[in-house]
Design a protein around this motif. Structure first.
Motif, PDB file in Angstrom:
ATOM      1  N   GLY A  20       0.812  -1.212   0.000  1.00 51.45           N
ATOM      2  CA  GLY A  20       0.000   0.000   0.000  1.00 51.45           C
ATOM      3  C   GLY A  20       0.843   1.259   0.000  1.00 51.45           C
ATOM      4  O   GLY A  20       0.479   2.265  -0.605  1.00 51.45           O
ATOM      5  N   ALA A  24       1.360   4.499  -3.080  1.00 51.81           N
ATOM      6  CA  ALA A  24       1.023   5.838  -2.589  1.00 51.81           C
ATOM      7  C   ALA A  24       2.150   6.827  -2.838  1.00 51.81           C
ATOM      8  O   ALA A  24       1.914   8.033  -2.948  1.00 51.81           O
ATOM      9  CB  ALA A  24       0.694   5.776  -1.096  1.00 51.81           C
ATOM     10  N   THR A  51      -8.733  -6.106  -1.444  1.00 51.49           N
ATOM     11  CA  THR A  51      -9.828  -5.381  -2.088  1.00 51.49           C
ATOM     12  C   THR A  51      -9.720  -3.895  -1.789  1.00 51.49           C
ATOM     13  O   THR A  51      -9.921  -3.042  -2.667  1.00 51.49           O
ATOM     14  CB  THR A  51     -11.181  -5.925  -1.602  1.00 51.49           C
ATOM     15  OG1 THR A  51     -11.315  -7.290  -2.015  1.00 51.49           O
ATOM     16  CG2 THR A  51     -12.328  -5.120  -2.194  1.00 51.49           C
ATOM     17  N   VAL A  52      -9.367  -3.565  -0.551  1.00 52.66           N
ATOM     18  CA  VAL A  52      -9.174  -2.155  -0.185  1.00 52.66           C
ATOM     19  C   VAL A  52      -7.985  -1.572  -0.934  1.00 52.66           C
ATOM     20  O   VAL A  52      -8.047  -0.445  -1.473  1.00 52.66           O
ATOM     21  CB  VAL A  52      -8.978  -2.014   1.336  1.00 52.66           C
ATOM     22  CG1 VAL A  52      -8.571  -0.590   1.699  1.00 52.66           C
ATOM     23  CG2 VAL A  52     -10.253  -2.401   2.074  1.00 52.66           C
ATOM     24  N   LEU A  53      -6.872  -2.305  -0.992  1.00 50.92           N
ATOM     25  CA  LEU A  53      -5.700  -1.813  -1.715  1.00 50.92           C
ATOM     26  C   LEU A  53      -6.020  -1.543  -3.180  1.00 50.92           C
ATOM     27  O   LEU A  53      -5.574  -0.535  -3.752  1.00 50.92           O
ATOM     28  CB  LEU A  53      -4.559  -2.833  -1.618  1.00 50.92           C
ATOM     29  CG  LEU A  53      -3.811  -2.917  -0.297  1.00 50.92           C
ATOM     30  CD1 LEU A  53      -2.800  -4.049  -0.331  1.00 50.92           C
ATOM     31  CD2 LEU A  53      -3.102  -1.597   0.007  1.00 50.92           C
ATOM     32  N   CYS A  54      -6.805  -2.418  -3.794  1.00 52.13           N
ATOM     33  CA  CYS A  54      -7.172  -2.224  -5.202  1.00 52.13           C
ATOM     34  C   CYS A  54      -8.092  -1.021  -5.375  1.00 52.13           C
ATOM     35  O   CYS A  54      -8.051  -0.345  -6.411  1.00 52.13           O
ATOM     36  CB  CYS A  54      -7.842  -3.477  -5.741  1.00 52.13           C
ATOM     37  SG  CYS A  54      -6.688  -4.814  -6.032  1.00 52.13           S
ATOM     38  N   ALA A  55      -8.929  -0.767  -4.380  1.00 47.01           N
ATOM     39  CA  ALA A  55      -9.799   0.409  -4.460  1.00 47.01           C
ATOM     40  C   ALA A  55      -8.980   1.688  -4.347  1.00 47.01           C
ATOM     41  O   ALA A  55      -9.275   2.696  -4.995  1.00 47.01           O
ATOM     42  CB  ALA A  55     -10.848   0.350  -3.355  1.00 47.01           C
ATOM     43  N   LEU A  56      -7.936   1.657  -3.517  1.00 47.25           N
ATOM     44  CA  LEU A  56      -7.076   2.830  -3.359  1.00 47.25           C
ATOM     45  C   LEU A  56      -6.168   3.053  -4.565  1.00 47.25           C
ATOM     46  O   LEU A  56      -5.849   4.193  -4.914  1.00 47.25           O
ATOM     47  CB  LEU A  56      -6.214   2.676  -2.104  1.00 47.25           C
ATOM     48  CG  LEU A  56      -6.954   2.697  -0.764  1.00 47.25           C
ATOM     49  CD1 LEU A  56      -5.993   2.337   0.370  1.00 47.25           C
ATOM     50  CD2 LEU A  56      -7.572   4.070  -0.514  1.00 47.25           C
ATOM     51  N   HIS A  57      -5.743   1.957  -5.206  1.00 41.48           N
ATOM     52  CA  HIS A  57      -4.789   2.041  -6.317  1.00 41.48           C
ATOM     53  C   HIS A  57      -5.268   1.141  -7.458  1.00 41.48           C
ATOM     54  O   HIS A  57      -4.689   0.076  -7.720  1.00 41.48           O
ATOM     55  CB  HIS A  57      -3.394   1.623  -5.842  1.00 41.48           C
ATOM     56  CG  HIS A  57      -2.931   2.317  -4.601  1.00 41.48           C
ATOM     57  ND1 HIS A  57      -2.570   3.650  -4.578  1.00 41.48           N
ATOM     58  CD2 HIS A  57      -2.818   1.876  -3.319  1.00 41.48           C
ATOM     59  CE1 HIS A  57      -2.220   3.990  -3.354  1.00 41.48           C
ATOM     60  NE2 HIS A  57      -2.376   2.940  -2.571  1.00 41.48           N
TER      61      HIS A  57
END
Length: 256
Positions: A20, A24, A51-57
């Motif tokens: 992550g 960033a 899933t969260v990491l993919c939503a952020l990036h």
């Protein structure tokens, strides 16, 4: 971003954190875990994190998983459960060093990366079996050391091989300085182990390494390599990567 625990030589206890942080701090670099040790975790938690990491990036994160770190008997079930919870998640890579792991990746339809740096022997057979998948995407992970001269490459390679040999013999230490290695009195078990480990290492000048890597990729039927370069001095690692990038820029790999 690898995962290791309790080691004097490896830093990488939480690949999901680093996977992550790197996107960033960059604009286009693609980042993957290589890999999350799935036997240590509940598959649903790993799915939620990535899933969260993919939503952020979006489009910049891959999820690689391996079966080390715990009981392996239910690893296939864990991968199935992970995939079930990632219908629109990141590309999933199965990491392995045997034909059995290649068969599992082919059966489940995941990408597959063979760990040549751990066990080069079964690589060609494993990748051939993986190519039975409907839409295979394979890679080979290789340990590589590049330097401006053969002498410089040999110094870095000897340091890596001494470290690896001693680790295989139960002595887990940080990577040694090449000057320390030059003064080291090698034991017979260290020499024997280093000779075995040398088969999993590609080293030399940029031109030598380029030729070796292109041949290795062609032999395994892949057009993607994952390169790992452990050195005592980070500057030597950075120089190795730069030399390799320059050498490979005009050497596209075609597997025919």
């Amino acid at each position: 971003m690898a995962e290791h625990h309790g080691s004097a030589a490896f830093a990488g206890t939480a690949p999901e954190i680093v996977a992550g942080g790197v996107p960033a701090a960059t604009s286009s670099l693609r980042v993957g875990s290589g890999g999350v040790l799935l036997p240590r975790y509940r598959p649903e938690k790993v799915a939620e994190v990535f899933t969260v990491l993919c939503a952020l990036h979006p489009g910049r994160v891959d999820l690689g998983v391996g079966r080390a770190g715990g009981p392996a008997h239910d690893f296939p079930h864990r991968v199935v459960e992970l995939l079930r919870r990632l219908p629109d998640g990141p590309p999933v890579w199965l990491l392995g060093a045997s034909p059995g792991s290649a068969d599992l990746a082919a059966d489940l339809g995941t990408a597959y990366c063979f760990a040549h740096f751990l066990n080069p022997g079964p690589g060609v057979a494993a990748m051939a079996r993986y190519r039975t998948a409907a839409q295979p995407r394979g890679a080979v992970a290789v340990r590589v050391v590049v330097a401006d001269t053969e002498v410089g490459a040999r110094r870095l390679a000897e340091a890596l091989l001494l470290w690896r040999a001693r680790r295989d013999l139960g002595i887990d230490e940080p990577l040694p300085d090449p000057d320390r290695v030059a003064a080291h009195a090698w034991s017979e078990p260290e020499r024997v182990r280093a000779a075995v480990d040398a088969h999993a290492l590609v080293s030399g000048t940029p031109e030598q390494v380029r030729a070796d890597l292109v041949e290795l990729a062609h032999r395994h039927g892949v057009d993607e390599l994952v390169v790992n370069t452990p050195t005592h001095d980070p500057a030597d690692r950075l120089r190795s990567y730069r030399l390799l990038a320059e050498a490979m820029a005009d050497a596209p790999v075609s597997t025919g």
